[in-house]
Write a protein that holds these residues in place. Structure first.
Motif, PDB file in Angstrom:
ATOM      1  N   LEU A 130     116.668 -54.501 -52.492  1.00 34.90           N
ATOM      2  CA  LEU A 130     115.401 -55.218 -52.305  1.00 34.90           C
ATOM      3  C   LEU A 130     114.676 -54.743 -51.048  1.00 34.90           C
ATOM      4  CD1 LEU A 130     116.420 -58.869 -53.279  1.00 34.90           C
ATOM      5  CD2 LEU A 130     114.815 -57.378 -54.492  1.00 34.90           C
ATOM      6  N   ARG A 131     115.407 -54.564 -49.980  1.00 31.82           N
ATOM      7  CA  ARG A 131     114.801 -54.089 -48.731  1.00 31.82           C
ATOM      8  C   ARG A 131     114.210 -52.690 -48.912  1.00 31.82           C
ATOM      9  NH1 ARG A 131     116.505 -56.176 -43.462  1.00 31.82           N
ATOM     10  NH2 ARG A 131     117.450 -58.216 -43.731  1.00 31.82           N
ATOM     11  N   ILE A 132     114.930 -51.823 -49.603  1.00 29.63           N
ATOM     12  CA  ILE A 132     114.419 -50.469 -49.850  1.00 29.63           C
ATOM     13  C   ILE A 132     113.138 -50.552 -50.668  1.00 29.63           C
ATOM     14  CG2 ILE A 132     114.862 -48.298 -51.076  1.00 29.63           C
ATOM     15  CD1 ILE A 132     117.821 -48.627 -50.240  1.00 29.63           C
ATOM     16  N   ARG A 133     113.135 -51.348 -51.725  1.00 33.94           N
ATOM     17  CA  ARG A 133     111.945 -51.486 -52.564  1.00 33.94           C
ATOM     18  C   ARG A 133     110.764 -52.027 -51.753  1.00 33.94           C
ATOM     19  NH1 ARG A 133     113.705 -53.624 -57.311  1.00 33.94           N
ATOM     20  NH2 ARG A 133     113.652 -55.741 -56.500  1.00 33.94           N
ATOM     21  N   GLN A 134     111.013 -53.005 -50.873  1.00 33.96           N
ATOM     22  CA  GLN A 134     109.948 -53.548 -50.026  1.00 33.96           C
ATOM     23  C   GLN A 134     109.388 -52.480 -49.095  1.00 33.96           C
ATOM     24  OE1 GLN A 134     111.983 -56.802 -48.136  1.00 33.96           O
ATOM     25  NE2 GLN A 134     111.349 -58.298 -49.694  1.00 33.96           N
ATOM     26  N   MET A 135     110.278 -51.677 -48.498  1.00 34.43           N
ATOM     27  CA  MET A 135     109.806 -50.625 -47.594  1.00 34.43           C
ATOM     28  C   MET A 135     109.037 -49.540 -48.351  1.00 34.43           C
ATOM     29  SD  MET A 135     112.731 -50.327 -44.629  1.00 34.43           S
ATOM     30  CE  MET A 135     114.191 -50.330 -45.669  1.00 34.43           C
ATOM     31  N   GLU A 136     109.418 -49.285 -49.607  1.00 30.14           N
ATOM     32  CA  GLU A 136     108.654 -48.351 -50.443  1.00 30.14           C
ATOM     33  C   GLU A 136     107.269 -48.927 -50.736  1.00 30.14           C
ATOM     34  OE1 GLU A 136     112.394 -46.305 -52.865  1.00 30.14           O
ATOM     35  OE2 GLU A 136     111.332 -48.010 -53.751  1.00 30.14           O
ATOM     36  N   GLU A 137     107.214 -50.218 -51.102  1.00 30.18           N
ATOM     37  CA  GLU A 137     105.939 -50.870 -51.408  1.00 30.18           C
ATOM     38  C   GLU A 137     105.030 -50.951 -50.184  1.00 30.18           C
ATOM     39  OE1 GLU A 137     107.192 -54.567 -53.157  1.00 30.18           O
ATOM     40  OE2 GLU A 137     107.718 -53.600 -55.068  1.00 30.18           O
ATOM     41  N   MET A 138     105.620 -51.096 -48.996  1.00 31.00           N
ATOM     42  CA  MET A 138     104.856 -51.128 -47.744  1.00 31.00           C
ATOM     43  C   MET A 138     104.293 -49.743 -47.402  1.00 31.00           C
ATOM     44  SD  MET A 138     107.449 -53.371 -45.320  1.00 31.00           S
ATOM     45  CE  MET A 138     106.836 -52.579 -43.859  1.00 31.00           C
ATOM     46  N   GLY A 139     104.827 -48.710 -48.043  1.00 37.68           N
ATOM     47  CA  GLY A 139     104.410 -47.355 -47.730  1.00 37.68           C
ATOM     48  C   GLY A 139     105.200 -46.739 -46.586  1.00 37.68           C
ATOM     49  N   LEU A 140     106.248 -47.436 -46.141  1.00 39.43           N
ATOM     50  CA  LEU A 140     107.084 -46.911 -45.062  1.00 39.43           C
ATOM     51  C   LEU A 140     107.951 -45.761 -45.565  1.00 39.43           C
ATOM     52  CD1 LEU A 140     107.797 -47.357 -42.106  1.00 39.43           C
ATOM     53  CD2 LEU A 140     109.541 -48.951 -42.829  1.00 39.43           C
ATOM     54  N   ILE A 141     108.455 -45.890 -46.782  1.00 33.91           N
ATOM     55  CA  ILE A 141     109.191 -44.811 -47.444  1.00 33.91           C
ATOM     56  C   ILE A 141     108.231 -44.202 -48.456  1.00 33.91           C
ATOM     57  CG2 ILE A 141     111.129 -44.204 -48.940  1.00 33.91           C
ATOM     58  CD1 ILE A 141     112.638 -46.617 -47.765  1.00 33.91           C
TER      59      ILE A 141
END
Length: 153
Positions: A39-50
């Motif tokens: 979930l954290r990875i998906r959130q960081m992807e959605e934020m544009g961080l990843i």
């Protein structure tokens, strides 16, 4: 960036070191179970961080051992001309990096090639034909003292 807590920083550091790490191993390393890590990875992807995951190729192993930096000066620096230049630069695979510069020239390009003959061909056939190019100055790198990908979080 308030969601970038200590655990997210650990996750990012592990992903930078090895983007192919299994979620179960990543979860173990950061002290969480698999679901919260995913979930954290998906959130960081959605934020544009990843921004994505990719294989990083070795230019040296590919025979691209010759590095040249080029100062480029343009004949026109209005927005339309800059956009045309930027689009054309993106189409040249040998240009590894390109930066618009504030100073005595307009752009700094990093070009990788096999050797000087290959570089001269790239200059003659590709870079000299870039739109709005007025003049260039080239600097051949003799040795890479520091050359790395972004790894600090």
């Amino acid at each position: 960036m308030k969601q970038l807590d200590t655990v997210n920083r650990k996750i990012l550091a592990e992903l930078v070191a090895n983007a192919r790490i299994p979620i179960s191993e990543l979860a173990r390393k950061v002290g969480l179970s698999k679901t919260p890590v995913a979930l954290r990875i998906r959130q960081m992807e959605e934020m544009g961080l990843i921004n994505g995951y990719r294989a990083i190729l070795s230019p040296l192993q590919l025979g691209l051992t010759h590095v040249t930096y080029i100062e480029a000066r343009l004949t026109d620096t209005r927005q339309k001309a800059l956009e045309e230049f930027n689009d054309a630069v993106r189409a040249i695979a040998e240009i590894e990096e390109c930066y618009m510069i504030a100073g005595g020239f307009d752009y700094l390009l990093k070009v990788r090639s096999r050797d000087m003959t290959h570089f001269r061909q790239i200059m003659a056939e590709r870079i000299s034909d870039l739109p709005h190019i007025h003049a260039t100055t080239s600097y051949v790198a003799m040795e890479a003292v520091v050359e790395q990908s972004w790894t600090e979080i």
